[in-house]
Design a protein around this motif. Structure first.
Motif, mmCIF file in Angstrom:
data_model
loop_
_atom_site.group_PDB
_atom_site.id
_atom_site.type_symbol
_atom_site.label_atom_id
_atom_site.label_comp_id
_atom_site.label_asym_id
_atom_site.label_seq_id
_atom_site.Cartn_x
_atom_site.Cartn_y
_atom_site.Cartn_z
ATOM 1 N N ALA A 209 0.862 -1.178 0.000
ATOM 2 C CA ALA A 209 0.000 0.000 0.000
ATOM 3 C C ALA A 209 0.898 1.226 0.000
ATOM 4 O O ALA A 209 1.834 1.304 0.807
ATOM 5 N N TYR A 210 0.607 2.177 -0.891
ATOM 6 C CA TYR A 210 1.537 3.267 -1.140
ATOM 7 C C TYR A 210 0.956 4.632 -0.777
ATOM 8 O O TYR A 210 -0.224 4.768 -0.481
ATOM 9 N N ASP A 211 1.843 5.620 -0.836
ATOM 10 C CA ASP A 211 1.461 7.029 -0.663
ATOM 11 C C ASP A 211 0.879 7.304 0.722
ATOM 12 O O ASP A 211 -0.023 8.136 0.875
ATOM 13 N N GLY A 212 1.366 6.590 1.730
ATOM 14 C CA GLY A 212 0.921 6.819 3.095
ATOM 15 C C GLY A 212 -0.423 6.214 3.435
ATOM 16 O O GLY A 212 -0.919 6.376 4.552
ATOM 17 N N ILE A 296 7.503 1.558 -5.059
ATOM 18 C CA ILE A 296 7.027 2.926 -5.299
ATOM 19 C C ILE A 296 7.893 3.590 -6.365
ATOM 20 O O ILE A 296 7.379 4.255 -7.284
ATOM 21 N N GLU A 297 9.208 3.408 -6.273
ATOM 22 C CA GLU A 297 10.103 3.980 -7.282
ATOM 23 C C GLU A 297 9.811 3.380 -8.659
ATOM 24 O O GLU A 297 9.771 4.109 -9.664
ATOM 25 N N ARG A 298 9.593 2.074 -8.703
ATOM 26 C CA ARG A 298 9.294 1.428 -9.981
ATOM 27 C C ARG A 298 7.958 1.925 -10.538
ATOM 28 O O ARG A 298 7.831 2.202 -11.737
ATOM 29 N N ARG A 299 6.969 2.017 -9.663
ATOM 30 C CA ARG A 299 5.657 2.495 -10.107
ATOM 31 C C ARG A 299 5.779 3.889 -10.709
ATOM 32 O O ARG A 299 5.229 4.170 -11.787
ATOM 33 N N ASP A 300 6.481 4.765 -10.022
ATOM 34 C CA ASP A 300 6.582 6.144 -10.486
ATOM 35 C C ASP A 300 7.306 6.236 -11.823
ATOM 36 O O ASP A 300 6.915 7.012 -12.706
ATOM 37 N N ILE A 301 8.360 5.438 -11.984
ATOM 38 C CA ILE A 301 9.066 5.403 -13.272
ATOM 39 C C ILE A 301 8.130 4.929 -14.376
ATOM 40 O O ILE A 301 8.059 5.525 -15.464
ATOM 41 N N VAL A 314 -3.253 5.810 -18.532
ATOM 42 C CA VAL A 314 -2.897 4.855 -17.486
ATOM 43 C C VAL A 314 -3.480 5.291 -16.159
ATOM 44 O O VAL A 314 -3.556 6.485 -15.857
ATOM 45 N N ALA A 315 -3.945 4.309 -15.392
ATOM 46 C CA ALA A 315 -4.433 4.571 -14.039
ATOM 47 C C ALA A 315 -3.259 4.504 -13.071
ATOM 48 O O ALA A 315 -2.292 3.761 -13.295
ATOM 49 N N ASN A 316 -3.339 5.267 -11.982
ATOM 50 C CA ASN A 316 -2.252 5.306 -11.009
ATOM 51 C C ASN A 316 -2.559 4.352 -9.853
ATOM 52 O O ASN A 316 -3.468 4.593 -9.074
ATOM 53 N N PRO A 317 -1.826 3.249 -9.740
ATOM 54 C CA PRO A 317 -2.136 2.255 -8.703
ATOM 55 C C PRO A 317 -1.740 2.719 -7.310
ATOM 56 O O PRO A 317 -0.690 3.320 -7.106
ATOM 57 N N GLY A 318 -2.593 2.411 -6.330
ATOM 58 C CA GLY A 318 -2.313 2.755 -4.941
ATOM 59 C C GLY A 318 -1.754 1.598 -4.151
ATOM 60 O O GLY A 318 -1.430 1.736 -2.972
ATOM 61 N N GLY A 319 -1.637 0.422 -4.797
ATOM 62 C CA GLY A 319 -1.121 -0.752 -4.123
ATOM 63 C C GLY A 319 -0.758 -1.832 -5.124
ATOM 64 O O GLY A 319 -0.822 -1.633 -6.336
ATOM 65 N N ALA A 320 -0.385 -3.008 -4.605
ATOM 66 C CA ALA A 320 0.060 -4.157 -5.422
ATOM 67 C C ALA A 320 1.239 -3.724 -6.292
ATOM 68 O O ALA A 320 1.967 -2.797 -5.957
#
Length: 396
Positions: A209-212, A296-301, A314-320
């Motif tokens: 789970a990302y972004d706090g 998180i770094e991979r997702r952002d890239i 593209v949708a921005n994933p909040g997890g997985a």
């Protein structure tokens, strides 16, 4: 010639694995393939798990209890209760992967012809599990424009019939990476209580789970004791996909007693893998902190790179560790095969999962793909460049 069953003929192929023959042929030609199609993390399995198997002292590799080793279930209980679930070991049945836990759940709560409502796109094997169990999937569509958030509860109620037995969610989601909010979970809780349904929650990506934001388990929600069934697995949490250890969890004693009959029929879950899974529970929090930071770094890239490609949404994933991307092509099944058969950039190409197989509604997801950001960052950057150049070259 003997005839194959209609059920067997109707079983869907995996959208993740059906392109494997084309990938094998490309590899045989010397092509390097960045595999973005499958959720196999490249993160190292915790050394505690590997060492536990190496150092196991046994003379007979025997059956375990049908519900799984008591020591493992006790330790799982401690782990879950740190997450405010208030469980006992008898609430847990260890399964051969999360897949078997899903089959046990479906077999325990549904008869042939019963219906399960699932927000789509969803984990593709839900279609196969439902088909094998004689269950009808009633899909409720989510949309990339809304980041695949939960549809209005009124849309769920339109689908509920006297055949409806459950709502099934994946949280965080595969293939979307969507993480349900407290409000959305509260709405689902009220809905299943109102209509006396089960809420089956596939939580195998709980740690991611990302972004706090925090993951909210169905097992920690008050008032759902008789309604909630949790599906879990060690595959993604500890990068132990090959262990094939999962579990079914419920405080509903009738559900557990029924699922135990299915567990007894398959005898027991794998013994060596349970040893590894039990040891993995000793993994320190630092491991997860590092893994989550890496994802998180991979997702952002990946998301930033995809947004720069003309025509891609593209949708921005909040997890997985998945995202769904919409491409400027008519049919991603054809495009994904073309990538493996006809396209290369400096001797390299990518393998993606066409998203139509993650939907149950015919025609949905035809121009979408799922990408698993399970590769290290430089490989992701190269993969984005390959996709960009491929879309410019593609004539389909």
């Amino acid at each position: 010639m003997p005839k194959i069953s209609e059920k067997g003929q109707s079983m869907p192929s995996s959208p993740v694995r059906k392109l494997v023959p084309y990938a094998e042929a490309a590899a045989a030609r010397g092509m390097h393939i960045y595999q973005l199609n499958i959720g196999q993390p490249d993160i190292k399995t915790p050394e505690q798990a590997i060492n536990a198997v190496k150092n196991a002292d046994m003379e007979v590799l025997s059956y375990s209890h049908s519900a799984g080793n008591q020591s493992y279930r006790d330790k799982l209980t401690t782990y879950y209760n740190k997450n405010n679930m208030n469980l006992k070991s008898e609430d847990i049945i260890v399964s051969t992967g999360g897949s078997e836990a899903l089959l046990f759940a479906m077999g325990s709560i549904c008869d042939y012809g019963d219906e399960v409502i699932i927000p789509e796109p969803f984990y593709a094997n839900y279609n196969g599990f439902a088909m094998a169990s004689g269950i009808t999937v009633k899909p409720i569509s989510t949309h990339i424009e809304n980041n695949f958030s939960l549809p209005a509860i009124s849309e769920f109620e339109k689908l509920i019939t006297d055949k409806t037995k459950a709502i099934l969610i994946c949280n965080p989601g595969n293939p979307t990476g969507y993480l349900y909010t407290q409000e959305e979970m509260d709405q689902l809780s009220a809905l299943v209580k109102k209509h006396d349904l089960f809420l089956v929650s596939d939580e195998v990506y709980r740690e991611f789970a990302y972004d706090g934001r925090q993951h909210l388990s169905v097992m920690s929600m008050p008032g759902l004791e008789e309604h909630a069934i949790m599906i879990d697995s060690v595959s993604k949490r500890y990068s132990m996909c090959g262990a094939r250890i999962g579990c079914l969890v419920s405080k509903n004693k009738e559900v557990i007693a029924t699922a135990m009959k299915f567990a007894q029929a398959r005898l027991s879950p794998p013994s060596f893998a349970q040893i590894a899974a039990e040891a993995a529970l000793d993994t320190p929090q630092e491991y997860f902190d590092e893994v989550i930071s890496e994802y998180i770094e991979r997702r952002d890239i990946l998301i930033d790179g995809l947004k720069k490609i003309e025509g891609v949404e593209v949708a921005n994933p909040g997890g997985a560790f998945y995202c769904v991307a919409q491409l400027p092509v008519d049919d991603t099944d054809v495009f994904a095969q073309w990538l493996l058969e006809e396209f290369e950039l400096d001797g390299e190409t990518i393998m993606v999962a066409p998203a139509a197989g993650f939907y149950s509604t015919p025609g949905m997801g035809k121009n979408q793909i799922r990408i698993a950001y399970v590769l290290e960052k430089e490989s992701l950057k190269k993969s984005i460049r390959i996709l960009d150049q491929a879309l410019k070259a593609y004539k389909g």
